[in-house]
Design an enzyme around this catalytic site. Structure first.
Site, PDB file in Angstrom:
ATOM      1  N   CYS A  46       0.864  -1.188   0.000  1.00 47.07           N
ATOM      2  CA  CYS A  46       0.000   0.000   0.000  1.00 47.07           C
ATOM      3  C   CYS A  46       0.901   1.237   0.000  1.00 47.07           C
ATOM      4  O   CYS A  46       2.088   1.144  -0.368  1.00 47.07           O
ATOM      5  CB  CYS A  46      -0.991  -0.015   1.166  1.00 47.07           C
ATOM      6  N   ASN A  99       2.105   1.556   4.457  1.00 50.37           N
ATOM      7  CA  ASN A  99       2.436   0.297   5.149  1.00 50.37           C
ATOM      8  C   ASN A  99       2.110   0.357   6.645  1.00 50.37           C
ATOM      9  O   ASN A  99       2.782  -0.278   7.464  1.00 50.37           O
ATOM     10  CB  ASN A  99       3.919  -0.086   4.931  1.00 50.37           C
ATOM     11  N   CYS A 118      -1.641   0.840   7.391  1.00 50.59           N
ATOM     12  CA  CYS A 118      -3.081   0.518   7.467  1.00 50.59           C
ATOM     13  C   CYS A 118      -3.424  -0.735   6.664  1.00 50.59           C
ATOM     14  O   CYS A 118      -3.634  -1.809   7.226  1.00 50.59           O
ATOM     15  CB  CYS A 118      -3.922   1.697   6.982  1.00 50.59           C
ATOM     16  N   ARG A 119      -3.501  -0.617   5.350  1.00 50.19           N
ATOM     17  CA  ARG A 119      -4.045  -1.712   4.553  1.00 50.19           C
ATOM     18  C   ARG A 119      -3.115  -2.920   4.419  1.00 50.19           C
ATOM     19  O   ARG A 119      -3.524  -4.056   4.693  1.00 50.19           O
ATOM     20  CB  ARG A 119      -4.428  -1.197   3.145  1.00 50.19           C
ATOM     21  N   SER A 120      -1.868  -2.696   3.979  1.00 44.63           N
ATOM     22  CA  SER A 120      -1.020  -3.873   3.691  1.00 44.63           C
ATOM     23  C   SER A 120      -0.597  -4.654   4.935  1.00 44.63           C
ATOM     24  O   SER A 120      -0.549  -5.891   4.876  1.00 44.63           O
ATOM     25  CB  SER A 120       0.173  -3.510   2.805  1.00 44.63           C
ATOM     26  N   ASP A 152      -8.186   3.757   0.873  1.00 47.68           N
ATOM     27  CA  ASP A 152      -7.289   4.207   1.942  1.00 47.68           C
ATOM     28  C   ASP A 152      -8.135   4.718   3.116  1.00 47.68           C
ATOM     29  O   ASP A 152      -8.891   5.677   2.954  1.00 47.68           O
ATOM     30  CB  ASP A 152      -6.421   5.337   1.367  1.00 47.68           C
TER      31      ASP A 152
END
Ligand code: 4NP
Length: 156
Positions: A7, A10, A12-14, A123
């Site tokens: 993401c 690095n 939140c999402r990934s 995001d």
């Protein structure tokens, strides 16, 4: 098999995708077959734990996270077999680093494996709790789909 989730930050999402994937593989007894990691295209959060809201959300959903932020490197493009980008911008930034067949064959959007409609994992950084849960739900479905894909191809 080596899988990298990517993401922007690095945090939140990934790292959540990494945590969910590791959790599912462990439950399936497949954790020794897949090496899972995550990184960001930016250098904003190198060494940082995931965002506190992501950690809280993961915990609520039974997933623990121990990742520290790191930036995508050129070596990653050789090392990993699958590179799963959270959104179109992450995807295009990676191809901006190196755009050849080897990379094009291994890079894809995470939601390619989602069972519900949608192209990007949004995001959640400027969002609220619902946005973090929506990210969890998208990743949870997409990673189920991805594991089924790996199994159907005989890769795990
Ligand atoms: P991520 O979310 O890409 O899912 O980790 C973000 C985290 C931090 C920032 C942007 C997105 N930031 O601008 O610091």
């Amino acid at each position: 098999m080596k899988v990298l989730f990517v993401c922007l930050g690095n945090i939140c999402r990934s790292p959540l995708a990494e945590g969910i994937m590791k959790h599912k593989l462990k439950m399936l007894g497949l954790d020794s077959k897949v090496m899972v990691d995550s990184c960001g295209t930016s250098n904003y959060h190198i060494g940082d734990l995931p965002d506190s809201r992501t950690r809280q959300n993961a915990k609520r959903n039974g997933v623990s996270l121990d990742h520290r932020g790191r930036q995508l490197s050129m070596d990653d493009l050789n090392h990993f077999d699958f590179i799963l980008a959270m959104d179109r911008s992450n995807h295009d930034n990676i191809l901006g680093l190196r755009n050849d067949k080897a990379v094009r064959d291994k890079i894809m959007l995470m939601r390619k494996f989602d069972t519900e409609e949608g192209e990007e994992v949004p995001d959640p950084y400027y969002g609220g709790e619902d946005d973090f849960q929506e990210v969890f739900n998208i990743l949870n479905r997409s990673i189920d789909g991805f594991i089924i894909h790996l199994q159907s191809k005989g890769l795990i």
